[in-house]
Write a protein that holds these residues in place. Structure first.
Motif, PDB file in Angstrom:
ATOM      1  N   LYS A 110      46.535  14.022  58.023  1.00 20.73           N
ATOM      2  CA  LYS A 110      45.870  15.322  58.116  1.00 20.73           C
ATOM      3  C   LYS A 110      46.902  16.426  58.355  1.00 20.73           C
ATOM      4  N   GLU A 111      47.900  16.129  59.202  1.00 22.19           N
ATOM      5  CA  GLU A 111      48.956  17.114  59.446  1.00 22.19           C
ATOM      6  C   GLU A 111      49.723  17.411  58.173  1.00 22.19           C
ATOM      7  N   VAL A 112      50.056  16.333  57.414  1.00 24.31           N
ATOM      8  CA  VAL A 112      50.778  16.524  56.145  1.00 24.31           C
ATOM      9  C   VAL A 112      49.941  17.348  55.177  1.00 24.31           C
ATOM     10  N   GLU A 113      48.653  17.009  55.083  1.00 28.23           N
ATOM     11  CA  GLU A 113      47.775  17.756  54.178  1.00 28.23           C
ATOM     12  C   GLU A 113      47.694  19.227  54.580  1.00 28.23           C
ATOM     13  N   ASP A 114      47.643  19.483  55.892  1.00 27.26           N
ATOM     14  CA  ASP A 114      47.604  20.872  56.363  1.00 27.26           C
ATOM     15  C   ASP A 114      48.884  21.615  55.990  1.00 27.26           C
ATOM     16  N   ILE A 115      50.028  20.923  56.164  1.00 31.46           N
ATOM     17  CA  ILE A 115      51.310  21.558  55.828  1.00 31.46           C
ATOM     18  C   ILE A 115      51.389  21.844  54.332  1.00 31.46           C
ATOM     19  N   LEU A 116      50.981  20.872  53.516  1.00 28.39           N
ATOM     20  CA  LEU A 116      51.019  21.076  52.064  1.00 28.39           C
ATOM     21  C   LEU A 116      50.051  22.173  51.631  1.00 28.39           C
ATOM     22  N   ARG A 117      48.908  22.236  52.305  1.00 30.31           N
ATOM     23  CA  ARG A 117      47.949  23.299  51.982  1.00 30.31           C
ATOM     24  C   ARG A 117      48.551  24.664  52.308  1.00 30.31           C
ATOM     25  N   LYS A 118      49.204  24.759  53.478  1.00 32.80           N
ATOM     26  CA  LYS A 118      49.856  26.014  53.845  1.00 32.80           C
ATOM     27  C   LYS A 118      50.973  26.355  52.857  1.00 32.80           C
ATOM     28  N   ARG A 119      51.712  25.312  52.409  1.00 27.42           N
ATOM     29  CA  ARG A 119      52.770  25.551  51.426  1.00 27.42           C
ATOM     30  C   ARG A 119      52.200  26.130  50.144  1.00 27.42           C
ATOM     31  N   ASP A 120      51.115  25.511  49.663  1.00 27.45           N
ATOM     32  CA  ASP A 120      50.504  25.989  48.418  1.00 27.45           C
ATOM     33  C   ASP A 120      49.953  27.404  48.578  1.00 27.45           C
ATOM     34  N   GLU A 121      49.369  27.685  49.751  1.00 27.29           N
ATOM     35  CA  GLU A 121      48.860  29.037  49.992  1.00 27.29           C
ATOM     36  C   GLU A 121      50.002  30.051  49.988  1.00 27.29           C
ATOM     37  N   ALA A 122      51.110  29.682  50.661  1.00 26.99           N
ATOM     38  CA  ALA A 122      52.262  30.584  50.706  1.00 26.99           C
ATOM     39  C   ALA A 122      52.850  30.780  49.311  1.00 26.99           C
ATOM     40  N   SER A 123      52.919  29.691  48.532  1.00 27.72           N
ATOM     41  CA  SER A 123      53.464  29.791  47.173  1.00 27.72           C
ATOM     42  C   SER A 123      52.582  30.657  46.285  1.00 27.72           C
ATOM     43  N   ILE A 265      64.598  30.827  38.262  1.00 29.28           N
ATOM     44  CA  ILE A 265      64.779  30.981  39.705  1.00 29.28           C
ATOM     45  C   ILE A 265      63.616  30.254  40.369  1.00 29.28           C
ATOM     46  N   VAL A 266      63.941  29.158  41.030  1.00 28.21           N
ATOM     47  CA  VAL A 266      62.928  28.273  41.621  1.00 28.21           C
ATOM     48  C   VAL A 266      62.831  28.579  43.101  1.00 28.21           C
ATOM     49  N   LEU A 267      61.649  28.960  43.539  1.00 32.41           N
ATOM     50  CA  LEU A 267      61.426  29.379  44.923  1.00 32.41           C
ATOM     51  C   LEU A 267      60.577  28.336  45.636  1.00 32.41           C
ATOM     52  N   SER A 268      61.110  27.808  46.739  1.00 32.22           N
ATOM     53  CA  SER A 268      60.420  26.739  47.476  1.00 32.22           C
ATOM     54  C   SER A 268      60.274  27.132  48.940  1.00 32.22           C
ATOM     55  N   PRO A 269      59.062  27.026  49.496  1.00 31.05           N
ATOM     56  CA  PRO A 269      58.900  27.245  50.943  1.00 31.05           C
ATOM     57  C   PRO A 269      59.663  26.180  51.716  1.00 31.05           C
ATOM     58  N   LYS A 270      60.237  26.562  52.847  1.00 32.57           N
ATOM     59  CA  LYS A 270      60.901  25.580  53.702  1.00 32.57           C
ATOM     60  C   LYS A 270      59.865  24.603  54.237  1.00 32.57           C
ATOM     61  N   LEU A 271      60.213  23.348  54.226  1.00 29.62           N
ATOM     62  CA  LEU A 271      59.276  22.316  54.679  1.00 29.62           C
ATOM     63  C   LEU A 271      59.866  21.529  55.845  1.00 29.62           C
ATOM     64  N   ASP A 272      60.578  22.245  56.735  1.00 29.93           N
ATOM     65  CA  ASP A 272      61.165  21.560  57.899  1.00 29.93           C
ATOM     66  C   ASP A 272      60.102  20.863  58.726  1.00 29.93           C
ATOM     67  N   GLU A 273      58.949  21.517  58.858  1.00 31.22           N
ATOM     68  CA  GLU A 273      57.858  20.947  59.643  1.00 31.22           C
ATOM     69  C   GLU A 273      57.401  19.622  59.040  1.00 31.22           C
ATOM     70  N   LEU A 274      57.329  19.600  57.697  1.00 26.67           N
ATOM     71  CA  LEU A 274      56.907  18.368  57.014  1.00 26.67           C
ATOM     72  C   LEU A 274      57.981  17.292  57.132  1.00 26.67           C
ATOM     73  N   TYR A 275      59.249  17.651  56.951  1.00 22.19           N
ATOM     74  CA  TYR A 275      60.329  16.668  57.050  1.00 22.19           C
ATOM     75  C   TYR A 275      60.397  16.060  58.455  1.00 22.19           C
ATOM     76  N   ASN A 276      60.223  16.898  59.471  1.00 24.24           N
ATOM     77  CA  ASN A 276      60.231  16.388  60.850  1.00 24.24           C
ATOM     78  C   ASN A 276      59.067  15.423  61.071  1.00 24.24           C
ATOM     79  N   LEU A 277      57.932  15.747  60.481  1.00 21.00           N
ATOM     80  CA  LEU A 277      56.767  14.877  60.637  1.00 21.00           C
ATOM     81  C   LEU A 277      56.994  13.528  59.955  1.00 21.00           C
TER      82      LEU A 277
END
Length: 280
Positions: A110-123, A265-277
């Protein structure tokens, strides 16, 4: 028994003689026949007794064997019952443990899904901002799209460079300046600049030996402009050259080759939170 019968016969004969009664041959033969019959009956009785004795012994042996098997089965049953009790106890603890592990995994998922959802929203928000900021350049071969949670800003080479050059022209600088304004507002975005070419061989371009050189040098020209002129922190950028090996279209037509010659130019949100998880 046989002796008693013989004795009875002798007594009968003696009685006959003592009473001075003379037996006729017919009666004598009848007495002898009766004697033989009694003897045969005795023998048969003896044989029957022996057979019954053997059957009794066999039944006793069978009973002993059955008792032995019964004791053996009772022992096995007790072992199985004991093992079942242990297994049931262990299974309960295992089920409890697995249930706990499953709950933890569900929470992490659920945490991963939340992070990915936030990533997609930010993107998506970033994509919309870029599309508005770069709207005036869409007719010159600039596109903005999102793939796999990343935003891709694609600029054809004619928007950025004169033919065969690695020096950015004025129109290209305007587009990159507009892009830089949005990027500086998004400090959590990682920026990868990729150079791409068509498959035609390089001819008479001085020190540029091949398409690898051309793609890398154009990529570093864009990175240099963004960092030196637009003050985008260099720590956020990487420059790579893909040469001719990731085409968007066929290289058999001028239009296809034009699409393949590009800067992405490829733009990626930082996913430190996901990597730590994931590391947990």
């Amino acid at each position: 028994m046989k002796r008693i019968i013989l004795f009875g016969a002798v007594v009968l004969l003696a009685s006959a003689f003592s009473s001075c009664v003379v037996l006729s041959p017919k009666k004598y033969k009848a007495l002898l026949a009766k004697q033989d019959s009694l003897g045969t009956g005795w023998n048969e009785s003896q044989q029957s007794n022996e057979n019954l004795g053997k059957r009794i012994l066999k039944l006793k042996q069978d009973t002993a064997d059955l008792n032995g098997r019964l004791n053996e089965l009772q022992g096995k049953y007790a072992t199985v019952d004991n093992n079942y009790s242990k297994l049931k106890s262990n299974s309960s603890s295992e089920i409890s443990k697995l249930s706990g592990d499953l709950k933890k995994r569900e929470e992490r998922l659920k945490e991963v899904e939340d992070i990915l959802r936030k990533r997609d929203e930010a993107s998506n928000q970033l994509k919309e901002k870029l599309q508005q900021a770069l709207l005036g350049f869409s007719k010159n071969g600039l596109t903005v799209e999102m793939k796999n949670g990343k935003v891709y800003v694609s600029l054809t080479d004619k928007l950025l460079f004169p033919s065969g050059s690695i020096i950015i022209d004025d129109k290209g600088k305007q587009a990159l300046s507009q892009l830089a304004k949005v990027l500086k507002e998004q400090p959590e975005i990682i920026i990868a600049v990729e150079g791409h070419t068509d498959s035609q061989k390089i001819v008479n371009l001085g020190q540029i030996k091949d398409n690898w050189d051309l793609s890398v040098l154009r990529s570093t020209s864009v990175v240099r402009f963004l960092t030196e002129s637009e003050k985008v922190p260099g720590i956020r950028l990487t420059a790579t050259g893909k040469g001719e090996f990731q085409p968007l279209d066929s290289n058999t037509t001028p239009e296809g080759r034009s699409r393949n010659r590009r800067i992405e130019i490829v733009l990626s949100p930082k996913l430190d939170e996901l990597y730590n998880l994931i590391k947990q």
